[in-house]
Design a protein around this motif. Sequence first.
Motif, short mmCIF file in Angstrom:
data_model
loop_
_atom_site.label_atom_id
_atom_site.label_comp_id
_atom_site.label_asym_id
_atom_site.label_seq_id
_atom_site.Cartn_x
_atom_site.Cartn_y
_atom_site.Cartn_z
N LEU A 65 0.85 -1.19 0.00
CA LEU A 65 0.00 0.00 0.00
C LEU A 65 0.89 1.24 0.00
CD1 LEU A 65 -3.06 0.49 2.41
CD2 LEU A 65 -1.74 2.38 1.45
N THR A 66 0.91 1.95 -1.12
CA THR A 66 1.75 3.15 -1.23
C THR A 66 0.94 4.38 -0.82
OG1 THR A 66 1.21 3.04 -3.58
CG2 THR A 66 3.42 2.36 -2.94
N ASP A 67 1.34 4.97 0.29
CA ASP A 67 0.60 6.11 0.84
C ASP A 67 1.32 7.42 0.49
OD1 ASP A 67 -0.89 7.90 2.25
OD2 ASP A 67 -0.42 7.10 4.24
N ASN A 68 0.76 8.10 -0.50
CA ASN A 68 1.33 9.42 -0.86
C ASN A 68 0.35 10.54 -0.52
OD1 ASN A 68 -0.57 9.06 -2.84
ND2 ASN A 68 0.87 8.92 -4.53
N ARG A 69 -0.64 10.21 0.30
CA ARG A 69 -1.59 11.18 0.84
C ARG A 69 -2.44 11.86 -0.24
NH1 ARG A 69 2.69 10.16 2.60
NH2 ARG A 69 3.71 11.58 1.15
N GLY A 70 -2.94 11.01 -1.12
CA GLY A 70 -3.89 11.54 -2.09
C GLY A 70 -3.81 10.84 -3.44
N TYR A 71 -4.49 11.45 -4.38
CA TYR A 71 -4.57 10.90 -5.74
C TYR A 71 -3.39 11.41 -6.56
CZ TYR A 71 -9.48 10.04 -4.37
OH TYR A 71 -10.63 9.62 -3.75
N GLY A 72 -2.24 10.76 -6.35
CA GLY A 72 -0.99 11.25 -6.93
C GLY A 72 -1.02 11.34 -8.45
N CYS A 73 -1.50 10.29 -9.11
CA CYS A 73 -1.40 10.27 -10.58
C CYS A 73 -2.30 11.33 -11.20
CB CYS A 73 -1.73 8.89 -11.12
SG CYS A 73 -3.41 8.38 -10.81
N ARG A 102 -0.71 14.70 -10.90
CA ARG A 102 0.32 14.93 -11.94
C ARG A 102 -0.35 15.23 -13.28
NH1 ARG A 102 2.86 10.83 -9.25
NH2 ARG A 102 2.09 9.26 -10.71
N LEU A 103 -1.42 14.54 -13.57
CA LEU A 103 -2.13 14.77 -14.83
C LEU A 103 -2.70 16.19 -14.87
CD1 LEU A 103 -3.26 13.53 -17.47
CD2 LEU A 103 -5.21 12.69 -16.14
N GLN A 104 -3.22 16.61 -13.70
CA GLN A 104 -3.78 17.96 -13.58
C GLN A 104 -2.70 19.01 -13.90
OE1 GLN A 104 -5.12 18.77 -9.51
NE2 GLN A 104 -7.08 19.40 -10.39
N ILE A 105 -1.51 18.77 -13.35
CA ILE A 105 -0.40 19.72 -13.60
C ILE A 105 -0.03 19.69 -15.08
CG2 ILE A 105 2.03 20.20 -13.10
CD1 ILE A 105 1.51 18.93 -10.29
N ASN A 152 -7.85 19.50 -5.25
CA ASN A 152 -8.80 18.43 -4.91
C ASN A 152 -8.31 17.01 -5.22
OD1 ASN A 152 -11.49 18.05 -3.77
ND2 ASN A 152 -12.01 17.13 -5.73
N ASN A 153 -6.99 16.86 -5.34
CA ASN A 153 -6.45 15.50 -5.51
C ASN A 153 -5.66 15.07 -4.29
OD1 ASN A 153 -7.32 14.41 -8.08
ND2 ASN A 153 -6.22 16.13 -8.98
N SER A 170 -6.96 19.99 -0.77
CA SER A 170 -8.40 19.75 -0.69
C SER A 170 -9.03 20.57 0.43
CB SER A 170 -8.67 18.27 -0.46
OG SER A 170 -8.11 17.51 -1.50
N ASN A 171 -10.32 20.75 0.35
CA ASN A 171 -11.07 21.52 1.35
C ASN A 171 -11.27 20.70 2.62
OD1 ASN A 171 -11.69 24.13 0.47
ND2 ASN A 171 -13.12 23.28 -1.05
N VAL A 172 -10.26 20.69 3.47
CA VAL A 172 -10.39 19.98 4.74
C VAL A 172 -9.96 20.91 5.88
CG1 VAL A 172 -10.05 17.65 3.79
CG2 VAL A 172 -8.06 18.98 4.51
N GLU A 173 -10.50 20.66 7.04
CA GLU A 173 -10.13 21.49 8.21
C GLU A 173 -8.79 21.06 8.78
OE1 GLU A 173 -11.83 24.17 9.20
OE2 GLU A 173 -13.18 23.78 7.51
N VAL A 174 -8.54 19.74 8.77
CA VAL A 174 -7.24 19.24 9.25
C VAL A 174 -6.73 18.21 8.25
CG1 VAL A 174 -7.52 19.52 11.76
CG2 VAL A 174 -8.45 17.48 10.63
N GLN A 175 -5.43 18.12 8.15
CA GLN A 175 -4.85 17.09 7.27
C GLN A 175 -5.05 15.72 7.92
OE1 GLN A 175 -3.33 17.21 4.08
NE2 GLN A 175 -4.52 19.10 4.18
N PRO A 176 -5.55 14.74 7.16
CA PRO A 176 -5.82 13.43 7.77
C PRO A 176 -4.54 12.66 8.09
CG PRO A 176 -6.22 13.36 5.42
CD PRO A 176 -5.91 14.78 5.74
N GLU A 177 -4.63 11.86 9.13
CA GLU A 177 -3.53 10.95 9.48
C GLU A 177 -4.14 9.56 9.49
OE1 GLU A 177 -0.36 11.61 10.28
OE2 GLU A 177 -0.44 13.81 10.30
#
Length: 608
Positions: A486-494, A497-500, A508-509, A514-521
């Motif tokens: 399980l590769t955890d890069n904290r979001g939708y990495g690919c 990159r496509l968005q960039i 929002n990837n 993303s619209n969050v109050e705290v960064q998830p752990e």
Amino acid sequence: MGTIRLTAAQAMVKWLSVQMTEEGERFIEGVWAIFGHGNVAGIGEALHRYQDVLPTWRGQNEQTMAHAAIAYAKTKRRKRAHAVTSSIGPGSTNMVTAAALAHVNRLPLLMICGDVFANRRPDPVLQQIEDFDDGTVSANDCFRPVSRYFDRITRPEHLLTCLPRAMRVMTDPANCGPVTLAFCQDVQAEAFDYPEAFFEPKVWRIRRPEPDPVEVDAALAMLKAAKRPLIVAGGGVLYSGAEDVLAEFATRHGIPVVETQAGKGGLSWQHELNFGSPGVTGSACANDLAARADLVIGVGTRFQDFTTGSWTVFEAADRKLLSINLTGYDAQKHGAEPVVGDAKVVLEKLGAGLKDRLYGWHDPAARSGWHDAVAEVTAAPEKAGLPSDAQVIGAVQRVSTEDTVVMCAAGTMPGALQVLWQAAKGGYHMEYGYSCMGYEVAGAMGIKLAAPEKEVICFVGDGSYMMANSELATAVMRRVPFTIVLTDNRGYGCINRLQIECGGAEFNNMYKDSNVEVQPEIDFVAHAGSMGAHAVKAADIAELEAKIAEARSRDIPTVIVIDTTAVPGTGAGGHWWDVAVPQVGGPERLESARETYAQNAAKQRVFD
Ligand SMILES: Cc1ncc(C[n+]2csc(CCOP(=O)(O)OP(=O)(O)O)c2C)c(N)n1
Ligand SMILES: [Mg+2]
């Protein structure tokens, strides 16, 4: 001939239990089931009654049970399959995505969905979709566009025609795909006098269609005129069992081979004519051959956009297209000269017609140069810091054996694996027809069920794991071991990159954007552990390698979580992919993305 009085559900289950393969096994190995009012009384009773001749397995979600079923059928090369039964309403519609996945990938799957009352007496029954204008519509009509065969069973005697049609579709190599049987819940329980002969065991032979000799002659004429032919090997090579014939054909005539996602592992990566993959997630040496080939020979491929670089990768002005496929639909795509027939048979016939003709236009050094490039990006990192996806692939590669099957479906890893993974023959399982997030965990279970002798290693991103993971609990219960990296890069990495690449803002990837109050752990180790899997964190690449080796002795799934960097891509290979860039508006850097887009789109060659 006598009759036997059974409920329609009993008749269906009894009939399925005697539909056999040529190898003498049941074609439908067993049935995944989640019951509700739409299938518990009728189908549930029948499955219980016949559980000695057709086993039932309980899963956690209809979609992922179907994913496991599909992975099983893909591993079995479409020679065996599973059924999945659901209640009416949400249980059924949960499976629509899986049905689409099986449809795109041309894989057999039998879905037995409960349906509303044929007699309509209790209407509207719980979970009934009420169509104001059409009295025949139910939630199950959603399956029509994603089924190769759809039927609604509103009378018990319908089974006499519908069940053989269902088996015909799943065992027809040219028409293979998912079957939906919408089974009205009152009809399931209705008794009928079925002919005894209906339940005689039947063997379903999977045929090998011969090509039309005129098409073979046309293909031979093209081959004889060509100087630089290139074979694009797709999933059809594996389903036809044409791997050895392909290897022999390529070697005898000196024709380089490139492999699609579905075709990868048909030839060992070590075969001297295997140049890796073409297209968007292709190797540099494959794409160089693709650019220069004067004859592109598709063998069992759908020519999906990743394979063709959205039709920019086969660049030579004099290039011609030949397509060997069981399905006329695929064989005629993009103006190709079609040869409709079984891959193995057609290659044998072309080989006989070509005699000793040797092309040998490829540069063997380009292939070894490419392997050096792969070694560089997949080598263990020298510096501390988060590893890249390529380095994770390198770790798995170093500990894998001839018996390892790697699998994945969506995210960074499918592309990275296609470019970088050095697959042993039969050691690669990628769901890249539908590239469905959430296929991975359940799919890994399905592969292991089909091939218990293999070591199954599942690559899954944090995003895909979050989408669907609960069949992990099923694998624990059923003692089906496999290894999840399980590769955890904290979001939708690919997609980030496509968005960039498309000139967009990072939005929002990744959780950071993303619209969050705290960064998830998110504690993936605790999460997987709570379902009973052996879950551990690997601090670095060396630990990952050690933990994969340790997992081999377990009889339950092992989940190894590793933090990775989201930033770089694979660092090797690749090609343009058509993802439309907004023609007006957006941030300033959209301007250059628009220019790049226009330049590449101008190269697209859609019809030969
Ligand atoms: C069901 C589904 N929804 C959306 C997508 C589009 N999509 C493809 S990859 C991806 C992100 C995957 O993230 P993750 O699994 O974490 O992999 P990463 O790229 O970060 O390694 C998304 C949203 C998809 N393929 N399938
Ligand atoms: Mg991710």
